[in-house]
Write a protein that holds these residues in place. Structure first.
Motif, PDB file in Angstrom:
ATOM      1  N   PHE A 153       0.826  -1.216   0.000  1.00  0.00           N
ATOM      2  CA  PHE A 153       0.000   0.000   0.000  1.00  0.00           C
ATOM      3  C   PHE A 153       0.863   1.270   0.000  1.00  0.00           C
ATOM      4  N   GLN A 197       0.476   4.131  -3.039  1.00  0.00           N
ATOM      5  CA  GLN A 197       0.389   5.570  -2.751  1.00  0.00           C
ATOM      6  C   GLN A 197       1.439   6.346  -3.564  1.00  0.00           C
ATOM      7  N   GLU A 247       0.836   3.673   4.097  1.00  0.00           N
ATOM      8  CA  GLU A 247       0.402   4.895   3.411  1.00  0.00           C
ATOM      9  C   GLU A 247       0.982   6.152   4.081  1.00  0.00           C
TER      10      GLU A 247
END
Ligand SMILES: Cc1cc2nc3c(=O)[nH]c(=O)nc-3n(C[C@H](O)[C@H](O)[C@H](O)COP(=O)(O)OP(=O)(O)OC[C@H]3O[C@@H](n4cnc5c(N)ncnc54)[C@H](O)[C@@H]3O)c2cc1C
Length: 448
Positions: free
Chosen positions: A15, A19, A369
């Motif tokens: 993740f 991003q 993130e």
């Protein structure tokens, strides 16, 4: 071209990569395992297929982004062909280390090298088919002891009580250094194994520790405990089913005693008292008494720690970082040199590589993130750099003797595994040896 590197393809790494790719950067993921997913693929309980497949789909979407590049089967470390310096020599604008917590906490007990003594992560890696653990001996006997009272301990109890192939389990005892009110497992997880707990046996154990807990104002009377943590037992109609699951509270392992074949035969445990601390929490303190339990298998589920061999500087609590701006007592995202306290430019940590053994996959995702946002902020203002492109990186990795698996290779592997699952009429199939996966990729490459 400013490319950003990510080490590790668990939820934090994947993740974080998403991003940074969405922000327009080329992202290059280096992962120890052939497949992405980390503990989602190789830690989460095998039958939680819905959760695993949902996350697998999301990982596939990340890999499908044209500016995300993947190199699986590439382990980085001071004792490996690929070292942090080798990554640096490929000129990344920043590196997000999301390699999890690969070290196991050890108690340093006498006899720890006996057969039948395992660390929880190795054990769950094996039953989740991660090479090379899947091919190693993690045999369990009739009497299993698990140290720790978190969700991982309960997952392992579930495996040996209900799902392990060829299991011979007669009893599982879960050992907790503190009291019954301080168990860490979730209600949802204990429900899978609660039916193995004998009401009489648990009541007797609660009585055994009642007085010691009461000294810290803890009421561990059976009806209250059943209501709070063992709901099925509160039902008067309840009858336990074998094999047996029991708990031993206020106890810490102190020595492992092996039989003539070198396998664990008995576990010595030190009895603890509970001591109330100023902040209202408790600590367990040995009271000098000992007992022995007859066990032939012992699994430590007491958490993981950071692996110093990765090559990141170590601080007192794992990889050395700044402090978290939001939670000043927790590790932050920026790697620092512990000798000078200054930031190492462009190095960030995320997920369990930031805080070992903390939280579920969703937390690791969020952490990835946040770390990515920090990396993006840094890269925007960093000097221009010429990060190698995918072809050049593959050539560099191959020159180090590595055999990187790209995202195109992963699609081929997925195709082969799906075909095998269909042929065998099973919901899913996965290879448990790297050689088999590499061979399947090669054969599929030749076929298409
Ligand atoms: C037994 C167990 C059961 C769990 N069950 C659940 C559950 O039911 N639900 C839930 O939400 N969460 C569960 N979790 C928690 C969840 O799996 C973690 O929160 C999450 O996976 C942590 O993500 P991460 O990306 O930080 O690390 P990891 O998932 O550990 O990923 C680390 C990645 O780094 C790679 N790596 C490691 N070392 C190197 C290296 N030297 N070089 C290159 N790459 C490297 C690994 O291959 C891996 O891909 C469970 C955890 C465990 C241990």
């Amino acid at each position: 071209m400013k490319g950003i590197f990510v080490v590790g393809a668990g939820p934090a790494g994947m993740f974080a990569a998403r991003q940074m790719a969405l922000a327009g950067y080329d992202v290059f993921i280096f992962n120890r395992d052939i497949k992405p997913g980390g503990l989602v693929e190789y830690g989460i309980y095998p039958v939680k297929e819905k959760m695993k497949s949902g996350l697998r789909k999301q990982f596939a979407q990340v890999l499908a982004m044209p500016n995300v590049h993947y190199f699986g089967n590439v382990q980085m470390g001071e004792d490996r062909a690929l070292k942090i310096q080798d990554l640096q020599a490929m000129h990344p604008a920043a590196i997000v280390f999301a390699c999890g917590a690969q070290g196991a906490k050890k108690l340093g007990l006498p006899g720890s090298d006996a057969k039948g003594v395992y660390a929880a992560k190795d054990f769950v890696y094996a039953y989740n088919q991660l090479p090379p653990y899947a091919s190693m001996d993690f045999s369990t006997g009739k009497r299993v002891a698990i140290v720790g009272v978190g969700n991982v301990a309960i997952d392992i109890a579930r495996w040996v009580l209900e799902d392990a192939p060829n299991r011979v389990t007669e009893s599982v005892v879960v050992i907790a250094r503190r009291g019954p009110l301080e168990v860490k497992f979730d209600e949802k997880e204990i429900e899978y194994v609660e039916q193995h707990v004998s009401r009489d046996e648990l009541s007797a154990e609660l009585e055994r520790v009642r007085e010691r807990c009461a000294r810290c104002n803890q009421d561990v009377s059976a009806p209250k405990l059943f209501q709070e943590h063992f709901r099925k037992l509160a039902n008067p109609e309840y009858v336990a089913v074998p094999p047996r699951l029991s708990f031993r509270f206020l106890s810490s392992p102190s020595a492992i005693l092996a039989d003539a074949n070198g396998r664990i035969a008995r576990l010595q445990v030190a009895e603890n008292d509970l001591v109330l601390k100023a902040d209202g929490s408790t600590s367990a303190v040995a009271n000098g008494q000992h007992s022995e339990l007859e066990v032939d298998t012992l699994i430590f589920a007491i958490g993981d720690e950071h692996d110093p061999k990765i090559g990141l500087p170590m601080g007192p609590h794992g990889y050395a970082t700044d402090t978290d701006a939001v939670h000043p007592n927790e590790p932050g995202y920026q790697v620092v040199d512990p000798k000078t306290g200054t930031a190492i430019p462009g190095w960030f940590v995320a997920g369990w590589a930031r805080k070992a053994s903390t939280g579920l996959a969703g937390i690791a995702r969020h952490d990835g993130e946040v770390s990515a946002a920090r990396a993006i902020e840094y890269v925007k203002n960093a000097p221009e750099t010429q990060t190698l492109n995918e072809r050049e990186i593959v050539a560099r990795l191959e020159s180090l003797g590595l055999q990187p698996v790209t995202k195109e290779d992963l699609s081929l592997l997925g195709r082969v595994e799906d075909a095998i699952a269909q042929e065998r009429k099973v919901p899913s199939f996965k290879f448990s040896k790297n050689e088999e996966m590499l061979q399947a990729i090669e054969e599929e490459q030749m076929r298409v």
